[in-house]
Design a protein around this motif. Structure first.
Motif, mmCIF file in Angstrom:
data_model
loop_
_atom_site.group_PDB
_atom_site.id
_atom_site.type_symbol
_atom_site.label_atom_id
_atom_site.label_comp_id
_atom_site.label_asym_id
_atom_site.label_seq_id
_atom_site.Cartn_x
_atom_site.Cartn_y
_atom_site.Cartn_z
ATOM 1 N N GLU A 105 1.275 -1.194 0.001
ATOM 2 C CA GLU A 105 -0.010 -0.015 0.246
ATOM 3 C C GLU A 105 0.773 1.090 -0.285
ATOM 4 O O GLU A 105 0.665 1.972 -0.918
ATOM 5 C CB GLU A 105 -0.879 -0.014 0.976
ATOM 6 C CG GLU A 105 -2.136 1.732 1.161
ATOM 7 C CD GLU A 105 -3.561 1.089 2.507
ATOM 8 O OE1 GLU A 105 -3.996 1.249 2.059
ATOM 9 O OE2 GLU A 105 -2.202 0.885 3.762
ATOM 10 N N GLY A 109 0.303 3.157 -6.202
ATOM 11 C CA GLY A 109 -0.453 4.202 -6.449
ATOM 12 C C GLY A 109 -2.073 4.224 -5.695
ATOM 13 O O GLY A 109 -2.597 3.281 -5.133
ATOM 14 N N GLU A 110 -2.523 4.859 -5.403
ATOM 15 C CA GLU A 110 -3.998 5.198 -4.843
ATOM 16 C C GLU A 110 -4.946 4.309 -5.514
ATOM 17 O O GLU A 110 -5.707 4.138 -4.443
ATOM 18 C CB GLU A 110 -4.255 6.656 -4.312
ATOM 19 C CG GLU A 110 -3.436 7.133 -3.770
ATOM 20 C CD GLU A 110 -3.747 8.288 -2.845
ATOM 21 O OE1 GLU A 110 -4.856 8.950 -3.715
ATOM 22 O OE2 GLU A 110 -3.773 9.639 -2.314
ATOM 23 N N GLY A 111 -4.989 4.270 -6.373
ATOM 24 C CA GLY A 111 -6.028 4.042 -7.298
ATOM 25 C C GLY A 111 -5.519 2.266 -7.411
ATOM 26 O O GLY A 111 -6.881 1.380 -7.936
ATOM 27 N N LYS A 131 -4.284 1.596 5.578
ATOM 28 C CA LYS A 131 -4.844 3.077 5.509
ATOM 29 C C LYS A 131 -5.856 2.857 5.594
ATOM 30 O O LYS A 131 -6.889 4.167 5.212
ATOM 31 C CB LYS A 131 -3.924 3.451 5.214
ATOM 32 C CG LYS A 131 -2.334 4.042 6.280
ATOM 33 C CD LYS A 131 -0.910 4.549 5.544
ATOM 34 C CE LYS A 131 -0.169 4.921 6.591
ATOM 35 N NZ LYS A 131 1.039 5.700 6.409
ATOM 36 N N HIS A 132 -6.113 2.822 3.766
ATOM 37 C CA HIS A 132 -7.427 3.115 2.773
ATOM 38 C C HIS A 132 -8.198 0.996 2.808
ATOM 39 O O HIS A 132 -8.144 0.416 1.807
ATOM 40 C CB HIS A 132 -6.773 2.827 1.691
ATOM 41 C CG HIS A 132 -6.303 5.501 1.914
ATOM 42 N ND1 HIS A 132 -6.317 5.456 2.132
ATOM 43 C CD2 HIS A 132 -4.741 5.289 1.261
ATOM 44 C CE1 HIS A 132 -6.142 6.915 2.159
ATOM 45 N NE2 HIS A 132 -5.072 5.782 2.275
ATOM 46 N N ARG A 135 -10.265 -0.336 -0.614
ATOM 47 C CA ARG A 135 -9.371 -1.439 -2.157
ATOM 48 C C ARG A 135 -9.291 -2.272 -1.648
ATOM 49 O O ARG A 135 -8.422 -2.468 -2.292
ATOM 50 C CB ARG A 135 -8.609 0.419 -2.278
ATOM 51 C CG ARG A 135 -7.201 0.468 -1.351
ATOM 52 C CD ARG A 135 -6.026 1.603 -2.333
ATOM 53 N NE ARG A 135 -5.091 1.641 -1.929
ATOM 54 C CZ ARG A 135 -3.720 2.047 -1.845
ATOM 55 N NH1 ARG A 135 -3.851 2.153 -3.335
ATOM 56 N NH2 ARG A 135 -2.628 2.634 -1.853
ATOM 57 N N THR A 163 -14.233 -1.333 -5.629
ATOM 58 C CA THR A 163 -13.650 -2.307 -5.309
ATOM 59 C C THR A 163 -13.905 -3.775 -5.788
ATOM 60 O O THR A 163 -12.877 -4.819 -6.986
ATOM 61 C CB THR A 163 -12.364 -2.065 -3.928
ATOM 62 O OG1 THR A 163 -12.272 -0.876 -3.522
ATOM 63 C CG2 THR A 163 -11.878 -3.691 -4.161
#
Length: 283
Positions: A105, A109-111, A131-132, A135, A163
């Motif tokens: 993570e 990238g964030e995507g 953290k996210h 996804r 997701t």
């Protein structure tokens, strides 16, 4: 949806190599994370062997070209920042899986979508290291991955609909079928499959029938593609034992591992990977 351009696979064992092979055959560039030159070479050889066998069956036209889309790195930090999907396929150790997912993570990238190939560990527990967590989900592939038609998608409480939709698209782009289940002990496939396997082991333990006869009863009588004891050998008796122990701890004594399973694991009779389990694989 098309397969992601770059797929990261953490772990190049039998499952990881099969996942890498499947995505590469579908057109993705695949980066396999394996520590050490020897482990990396072994992972590439597993992919190459799988592609040769697929070519012999007419499933892959140019195995060399597909293999050219696979490379290895020696750490999670070597994953490209523009990786679209990361699938971890390391051993069934919650701490190890959580650590490599958190490391991935921090790099991609964030995507990017993060997925675990666990067959039984709680997706919700693994998500806590991220953290996210929206996804993140489980993408439970089945062995052997290139030939298996199923991917079990396991959603945690925070897994986002986007997701899940992305995972469905990638599953179908691989030519596989998805089933979606809520995170629960053993999901759907392991919970049912392990229960059948454990009862078959108890029948051997009690002298009810020989392993081949039990397996033939299920393949010929119930049209299972493989009997529960042969499948246990393929999965690995140590893996089956670990899953059974986890399910027994969470769902109760009906999943308690038979003594015969513990004895075979203690003797190193782990199935096909060691040459002997309920069958003699050396012959």
């Amino acid at each position: 949806m098309s397969v992601p351009g770059i797929v990261g696979v953490i772990g190049g064992g039998r499952m990881g190599a099969g996942i890498a092979q499947s995505f590469a055959a579908a057109g993705s560039s695949v980066v396999v994370v394996e520590s050490g030159a020897q482990a990396a070479a072994a992972a590439m050889e597993r992919v190459a062997t799988g592609l040769r066998r697929a070519a012999e069956r007419g499933k892959v036209a140019d195995p060399g070209a597909v293999l050219g889309r696979v490379r290895t790195v020696d750490a999670v930090g070597g994953l490209p920042a523009d990786t679209g999907l990361v699938v971890e396929a390391v051993p069934e150790d919650a701490g190890l899986k959580a650590a490599v997912l958190a490391a991935a993570e921090a790099v991609v990238g964030e995507g990017a979508v993060l997925a675990t190939n666990t067959s039984s560990l709680p997706v919700t527990e693994l998500a806590a290291s991220l953290k996210h967590p929206g996804r993140f989900l489980g993408m439970h592939f089945f062995n052997p991955v290139p030939a298996s038609e199923l991917v079990e998608l396991v959603t945690g409480p925070e897994t986002s609909p986007d997701t899940v939709e992305a995972a469905r698209g990638w599953t179908r782009a691989l030519g596989k079928t998805d089933v979606t289940v809520r995170d629960s002990p053993g999901f759907a496939s392991s919970r049912l499959g392990v229960m059948l396997g454990l009862e078959a082991i108890r029948m051997v333990e009690e002298g009810v029938a020989a392993p081949a006869d039990i397996d033939n009863a299920m393949t010929l009588g119930y049209k299972h593609p493989m009997g529960p004891l042969r499948l246990t050998d393929l999965v690995g008796l140590d893996v089956r034992l670990a899953i059974a122990e986890h399910l027994a701890a969470t769902l109760g004594d009906r999943f308690a591992p038979p003594a015969l399973l513990r004895e075979k694991v203690a003797r190193g009779e782990l199935g096909r990977k060691t040459g002997r389990g309920f069958y003699d694989w050396d012959n």
